[in-house]
Design a protein around this motif. Structure first.
Motif, PDB file in Angstrom:
ATOM      1  N   CYS A  98      89.754-109.217   4.333  1.00  0.00           N
ATOM      2  CA  CYS A  98      90.067-109.851   5.323  1.00  0.00           C
ATOM      3  C   CYS A  98      88.710-111.180   4.822  1.00  0.00           C
ATOM      4  N   GLY A  99      88.462-110.714   3.509  1.00  0.00           N
ATOM      5  CA  GLY A  99      87.860-111.250   3.005  1.00  0.00           C
ATOM      6  C   GLY A  99      85.836-112.151   4.099  1.00  0.00           C
ATOM      7  N   TYR A 100      85.817-111.368   4.897  1.00  0.00           N
ATOM      8  CA  TYR A 100      84.525-111.704   5.289  1.00  0.00           C
ATOM      9  C   TYR A 100      83.245-111.386   4.672  1.00  0.00           C
ATOM     10  N   CYS A 101      83.673-110.238   3.925  1.00  0.00           N
ATOM     11  CA  CYS A 101      82.218-109.692   2.481  1.00  0.00           C
ATOM     12  C   CYS A 101      82.036-111.012   1.766  1.00  0.00           C
ATOM     13  N   LEU A 102      82.866-111.262   1.084  1.00  0.00           N
ATOM     14  CA  LEU A 102      83.467-111.911  -0.079  1.00  0.00           C
ATOM     15  C   LEU A 102      82.710-112.853   0.333  1.00  0.00           C
ATOM     16  N   ASN A 103      81.638-113.771   0.060  1.00  0.00           N
ATOM     17  CA  ASN A 103      80.687-114.939   0.218  1.00  0.00           C
ATOM     18  C   ASN A 103      79.463-113.919  -0.517  1.00  0.00           C
ATOM     19  N   GLY A 104      78.998-113.159   0.074  1.00  0.00           N
ATOM     20  CA  GLY A 104      77.925-111.804  -0.156  1.00  0.00           C
ATOM     21  C   GLY A 104      78.009-111.755  -2.271  1.00  0.00           C
ATOM     22  N   MET A 105      79.755-110.957  -2.290  1.00  0.00           N
ATOM     23  CA  MET A 105      80.210-110.523  -2.904  1.00  0.00           C
ATOM     24  C   MET A 105      80.154-111.392  -4.178  1.00  0.00           C
ATOM     25  N   ILE A 106      80.616-112.951  -4.241  1.00  0.00           N
ATOM     26  CA  ILE A 106      80.879-113.839  -5.111  1.00  0.00           C
ATOM     27  C   ILE A 106      79.161-114.109  -4.810  1.00  0.00           C
ATOM     28  N   ILE A 107      78.208-114.255  -4.320  1.00  0.00           N
ATOM     29  CA  ILE A 107      77.107-115.050  -4.672  1.00  0.00           C
ATOM     30  C   ILE A 107      76.105-114.189  -5.189  1.00  0.00           C
ATOM     31  N   THR A 108      76.197-113.089  -5.084  1.00  0.00           N
ATOM     32  CA  THR A 108      75.882-111.808  -5.650  1.00  0.00           C
ATOM     33  C   THR A 108      75.903-112.076  -7.368  1.00  0.00           C
ATOM     34  N   VAL A 109      77.824-111.827  -7.338  1.00  0.00           N
ATOM     35  CA  VAL A 109      77.915-111.855  -8.933  1.00  0.00           C
ATOM     36  C   VAL A 109      77.173-112.991  -9.797  1.00  0.00           C
ATOM     37  N   ARG A 110      77.185-113.913  -8.904  1.00  0.00           N
ATOM     38  CA  ARG A 110      76.950-115.433  -9.868  1.00  0.00           C
ATOM     39  C   ARG A 110      75.601-115.169  -9.757  1.00  0.00           C
ATOM     40  N   ALA A 111      74.420-114.150  -9.334  1.00  0.00           N
ATOM     41  CA  ALA A 111      73.361-114.939  -9.331  1.00  0.00           C
ATOM     42  C   ALA A 111      73.040-113.721 -10.268  1.00  0.00           C
ATOM     43  N   LEU A 112      74.156-112.666 -10.483  1.00  0.00           N
ATOM     44  CA  LEU A 112      73.594-111.416 -11.321  1.00  0.00           C
ATOM     45  C   LEU A 112      73.608-112.445 -13.155  1.00  0.00           C
ATOM     46  N   LEU A 113      75.050-112.883 -12.942  1.00  0.00           N
ATOM     47  CA  LEU A 113      75.483-113.507 -14.128  1.00  0.00           C
ATOM     48  C   LEU A 113      74.500-114.667 -14.627  1.00  0.00           C
ATOM     49  N   ASN A 114      73.801-115.176 -13.626  1.00  0.00           N
ATOM     50  CA  ASN A 114      72.739-116.386 -13.984  1.00  0.00           C
ATOM     51  C   ASN A 114      71.641-115.829 -14.656  1.00  0.00           C
ATOM     52  N   HIS A 115      71.352-114.440 -15.027  1.00  0.00           N
ATOM     53  CA  HIS A 115      70.198-114.338 -16.092  1.00  0.00           C
ATOM     54  C   HIS A 115      70.771-113.753 -16.849  1.00  0.00           C
ATOM     55  N   ASN A 116      71.946-112.810 -16.224  1.00  0.00           N
ATOM     56  CA  ASN A 116      72.652-111.478 -17.147  1.00  0.00           C
ATOM     57  C   ASN A 116      73.996-111.869 -17.368  1.00  0.00           C
ATOM     58  N   THR A 117      74.102-112.784 -18.565  1.00  0.00           N
ATOM     59  CA  THR A 117      75.777-113.480 -19.124  1.00  0.00           C
ATOM     60  C   THR A 117      76.507-112.214 -19.191  1.00  0.00           C
TER      61      THR A 117
END
Ligand code: FES
Length: 150
Positions: A98-117
């Motif tokens: 449905c895509g509703y959760c993807l904002n949170g998924m993408i933001i969380t992965v981006r935040a993870l990669l920001n401090h752990n590449t």
């Protein structure tokens, strides 16, 4: 009361009550509809944004807490017409149902990669463990997150 916010690199002066959730301001006052209203309790992650590069849940965050910080929404992740690599990875992996959760998924992965590449599969799993997907596409979401690791 007027609050000065920096959102997706732009300054905004908004006359809003300081205690209302940042999510309401993003969606209702600024038409930034990347963050979604899910639980409203800080439990699902649908409303996440980056604040100074870290994931934050805006349904339980007073707008005043964002003053003096850099807020980045899903809408602001792409640069010069190029999707963020995390966004592209989620498309490539066809992670949405449905895509509703993807904002949170993408933001969380981006935040993870920001401090752990180079996070491990387990570190990705741990980062996403408090993001809910009601469709149950967790396998595809984890595959997308692993694709985003360069
Ligand atoms: Fe904010 Fe669920 S809507 S965590």
């Amino acid at each position: 009361m007027t609050l000065k916010l920096t959102i997706n690199g732009q300054e905004h002066e908004l006359a809003v009550p300081p205690q209302i959730p940042l999510l309401n301001v993003l969606r209702n006052d600024l038409a930034l509809n990347g963050p979604k209203y899910g639980c409203g309790l800080g439990e699902c992650g649908a409303c996440s944004v980056l604040i100074d590069g870290m994931a934050a849940r805006t349904c339980v965050l007073p707008v005043s807490a964002a003053v003096g910080h850099e807020v980045t929404t899903l809408d602001g992740l792409s640069q010069n017409g190029e999707l963020d690599p995390v966004q592209q990875a989620f498309i490539d992996a066809q992670a949405a149902q449905c895509g509703y959760c993807l904002n949170g998924m993408i933001i969380t992965v981006r935040a993870l990669l920001n401090h752990n590449t180079q996070p491990s599969a387990q570190q990705i799993r741990t980062a996403l463990e408090h993001n809910l997907c009601r469709c149950g596409t967790h396998v595809e979401i984890l595959q997308a997150a692993e694709r985003a690791v360069i």
